[in-house]
Design an enzyme around this catalytic site. Structure first.
Site, PDB file in Angstrom:
ATOM      1  N   GLU A   1      -4.149 -11.872 -17.062  1.00  0.00           N
ATOM      2  CA  GLU A   1      -3.735 -11.835 -15.660  1.00  0.00           C
ATOM      3  C   GLU A   1      -3.368 -13.211 -15.112  1.00  0.00           C
ATOM      4  O   GLU A   1      -2.915 -13.315 -13.976  1.00  0.00           O
ATOM      5  CB  GLU A   1      -4.861 -11.238 -14.807  1.00  0.00           C
ATOM      6  CG  GLU A   1      -5.235  -9.819 -15.201  1.00  0.00           C
ATOM      7  CD  GLU A   1      -6.533  -9.383 -14.573  1.00  0.00           C
ATOM      8  OE1 GLU A   1      -6.481  -8.686 -13.545  1.00  0.00           O
ATOM      9  OE2 GLU A   1      -7.612  -9.744 -15.108  1.00  0.00           O
TER      10      GLU A   1
ATOM     11  N   HIS B   1       0.832  -1.204   0.000  1.00  0.00           N
ATOM     12  CA  HIS B   1       0.000   0.000   0.000  1.00  0.00           C
ATOM     13  C   HIS B   1       0.864   1.252   0.000  1.00  0.00           C
ATOM     14  O   HIS B   1       0.582   2.227  -0.702  1.00  0.00           O
ATOM     15  CB  HIS B   1      -0.903   0.011   1.243  1.00  0.00           C
ATOM     16  CG  HIS B   1      -2.163  -0.759   1.064  1.00  0.00           C
ATOM     17  ND1 HIS B   1      -2.890  -1.261   2.121  1.00  0.00           N
ATOM     18  CD2 HIS B   1      -2.850  -1.126  -0.042  1.00  0.00           C
ATOM     19  CE1 HIS B   1      -3.953  -1.889   1.660  1.00  0.00           C
ATOM     20  NE2 HIS B   1      -3.946  -1.832   0.367  1.00  0.00           N
TER      21      HIS B   1
ATOM     22  N   ASP C   1      -1.764  -9.097 -10.895  1.00  0.00           N
ATOM     23  CA  ASP C   1      -2.328 -10.446 -10.792  1.00  0.00           C
ATOM     24  C   ASP C   1      -1.497 -11.467 -11.564  1.00  0.00           C
ATOM     25  O   ASP C   1      -1.364 -12.610 -11.126  1.00  0.00           O
ATOM     26  CB  ASP C   1      -3.775 -10.462 -11.296  1.00  0.00           C
ATOM     27  CG  ASP C   1      -4.768 -10.166 -10.182  1.00  0.00           C
ATOM     28  OD1 ASP C   1      -4.565 -10.661  -9.059  1.00  0.00           O
ATOM     29  OD2 ASP C   1      -5.741  -9.429 -10.434  1.00  0.00           O
TER      30      ASP C   1
ATOM     31  N   CYS D   1      -1.258  -2.492 -17.825  1.00  0.00           N
ATOM     32  CA  CYS D   1      -2.013  -1.607 -16.938  1.00  0.00           C
ATOM     33  C   CYS D   1      -1.789  -1.923 -15.466  1.00  0.00           C
ATOM     34  O   CYS D   1      -2.475  -1.388 -14.604  1.00  0.00           O
ATOM     35  CB  CYS D   1      -3.503  -1.632 -17.265  1.00  0.00           C
ATOM     36  SG  CYS D   1      -4.302  -3.220 -16.973  1.00  0.00           S
TER      37      CYS D   1
END
Length: 561
Positions: free
Chosen positions: A411, A184, A435, A482
């Protein structure tokens, strides 16, 4: 001079005096309450409610990814199960302070045992508990210090609530001893454009007051820097500020090869900032914001208005919208409320949408209607596509609604390995590196205990990217990136060498990536990609590419008259 190493976020460099994060509040004692259960219960609930409101307000002020994280924290704070645990301890004679401390600790242990997304959220409980205890004690919550002058912040890690609202006029740079490139802290630092180095384990030796240079491009913290080193760092920082402030140009390599630089967005309100920073369009619009805070799916009219607002901000430009990606770390009761032992490998993404096809059809209806009212170049894509059959299903459904450009997210390894067959049916592919890394390395991207495996620099991940890039080149189909990897300037060049034709990222990363691409030719990108593929692991790949990049002379981007 001496050096500490970690993982740099972006290309920035900064210097200044160290200030260490304030220490956590001490645990309360377990002496019995003298005020009575009703009074203690009221104190606890008032403190929890206040903290939840503060977290929500911080999220609204910060926007972007920070808002999603902080709103999730607020929900955890007011979880009814947790409240019951606090009440039970108070009914047993405990003070509000002890009840909160002990209940949160017990809840934390429970979530850690569950693992996965909930296991990762266990760490958030520490921050919430500290804020509630501070409220009960009438003191300031532990957090970012305010020494009265600009400083380099050093911490074990930062709570999302602290990272989201850092005063960038005061915090020159950030060094954490924990965390990795997809933590994070790293994600929010990248989004806010903070010069940061994460995972610098030796940072515990840094002391308040000492001067350091934080070189994110090299992933190096320099202690006791010489006068000459400080001057060089200042020159680099000035050059970078000049480059960031320069008018944005379309993304391209030094030899003129175009590489579209697009923005990852979480809601329509984020579009203005992306345009201001030079985004050439949108490479990933996450539609989850419409669904995650709702008890039932939004109506077609509600969705259409949000999509129309987004598309109107990018007239004539590409806007790639990802269909609802729910499940795993984003469960929705109205989509899939069945318990799954391992939801990351369960009914998520397109699988969940097919199980509730009405929601998918409503999304496509709203998008088609918004597209008809605006002038953007709308592309739609399905998340978590694993098979050719799923590709055929989604692209056929999108075309049924008149949406002319339909693609898939790559992914999982299966879709990467079958990229040529997938792209025979899809108009484009967009690689979600977060992912893809998770599933390639069998390492939950939200589980701290395996964070070291969650690194998109790993050659196994890069080989899969190459498979997709090569398939796209053979079939003449665009291949975008992305995931977070696109925001790493050095890795962005490698991804182009692997066949990426566009890169999408947090808007704050656009300037650094644009600059990195402009200094390399297509031949350079290919050489750097080969160096990464020849490595044995992520760390050696990163080092090999950085070494080769330093040896290659930077080019000036060619201009055409």
């Amino acid at each position: 001079m001496s050096e500490l190493r970690g993982v740099g976020i972006g290309l920035g460099v900064a210097q200044g005096p160290v200030v260490r994060m304030t220490e956590a509040l001490p645990a309360p004692d377990d002496s019995p309450s003298t005020a009575g259960a009703d009074a203690e219960r009221a104190r606890a609930r008032e403190a929890v409610a206040t903290v939840a409101r503060e977290l929500t307000a911080r999220g609204e002020a910060a926007g972007g990814a920070a808002q999603e994280v902080l709103e999730a924290q607020a929900m955890i704070a007011e979880d009814p199960t947790l409240q019951d645990e606090v009440d039970a301890r108070i009914d047993g004679g405990a003070t509000a302070e002890w009840a909160v401390h002990d209940a949160f600790a017990g809840f934390r242990a429970t979530l850690e045992a569950v693992g996965g997304y909930l296991g990762e959220r266990a760490a958030d409980l520490d921050d919430i508990a500290q804020r509630v205890l501070a409220r009960l004690r009438g003191v300031d919550a532990p957090g970012v210090p305010n020494p009265g002058h600009p400083f380099v912040l050093v911490a074990r890690d930062l709570a999302p609530a602290d990272t989201a609202l850092l005063d960038l006029d005061q915090v020159l740079a950030l060094i954490t001893t924990d965390g990795g490139p997809t933590s994070h802290t790293a994600i929010l630092a990248r989004e806010k454009g903070i010069v940061a180095i994460v995972g610098a384990s030796e940072g515990t030796a840094l002391t308040t007051g000492e001067t350091v240079i934080v070189d994110a491009a090299a992933g190096v913290v320099t202690r006791e820097p010489s006068t000459e080193a400080l001057a060089r760092a200042a020159e680099r920082a000035a050059a970078r500020r000049s480059a960031v402030d320069s008018p944005a140009t379309p993304g391209a390599l030094a030899d003129g090869t175009p590489i579209a630089l697009l923005a990852n967005l979480g809601k329509p309100a984020d579009a203005a900032d992306a345009v201001a920073r030079g985004a050439e369009g949108v490479g990933l619009f996450r539609t989850e914001f419409l669904f995650l805070s709702a008890s039932q799916a939004p109506t077609v009219a509600q969705q259409r208005e949000s999509y129309r607002e987004l598309l109107a901000a990018f007239p004539g430009r590409k806007v790639v919208v990802r269909m609802l990606d729910a499940g795993a770390d984003k469960p929705l009761a109205f989509l899939n409320d069945a318990h799954e032992e391992n939801p990351a490998l369960g009914l998520r993404g397109l699988r969940a949408l097919r199980a509730s096809e009405d929601i998918l059809r409503e999304q496509l209806t709203a998008l088609a209607e918004a597209d008809a009212e605006t002038d953007a170049d709308l592309w739609v894509m399905a998340p978590m596509v694993a098979t050719v059959e799923e590709t055929v299903y989604f692209t056929g459904l999108a075309r049924e609604y008149g949406l002319k450009t339909a693609g898939v997210m790559v992914e999982v390894p299966s879709s990467a390995l079958l990229a040529d067959r997938v792209l025979a049916h899809a108009d484009f592919a967009s690689i979600g590196t977060n992912d893809l890394t998770q599933y390639t390395m069998a390492a939950d991207r939200l589980l701290g205990s395996v964070a070291s495996f969650q690194d998109p620099w790993h050659p196994a991940v890069l080989r899969l990217v190459r498979e997709v890039g090569a398939a796209g080149a053979r079939l003449g189909k665009p291949v975008g990136i992305c995931g977070e990897a696109a925001a790493d300037p050095l890795l962005a060049v490698v991804l182009v060498g692997l066949g990426a034709t566009s890169l999408s990222m947090a808007p704050s990363a656009l300037a650094d990536v644009r600059r990195a691409l402009s200094e390399r030719t297509a031949s350079d990108a290919l050489s750097l990609a080969e160096a990464a593929l020849d490595a044995d692991d992520a760390s050696s790949a990163r080092t090999a590419v950085a070494t080769l990049a330093a040896a290659l002379p930077p080019h000036q981007k060619e201009t055409t008259s």
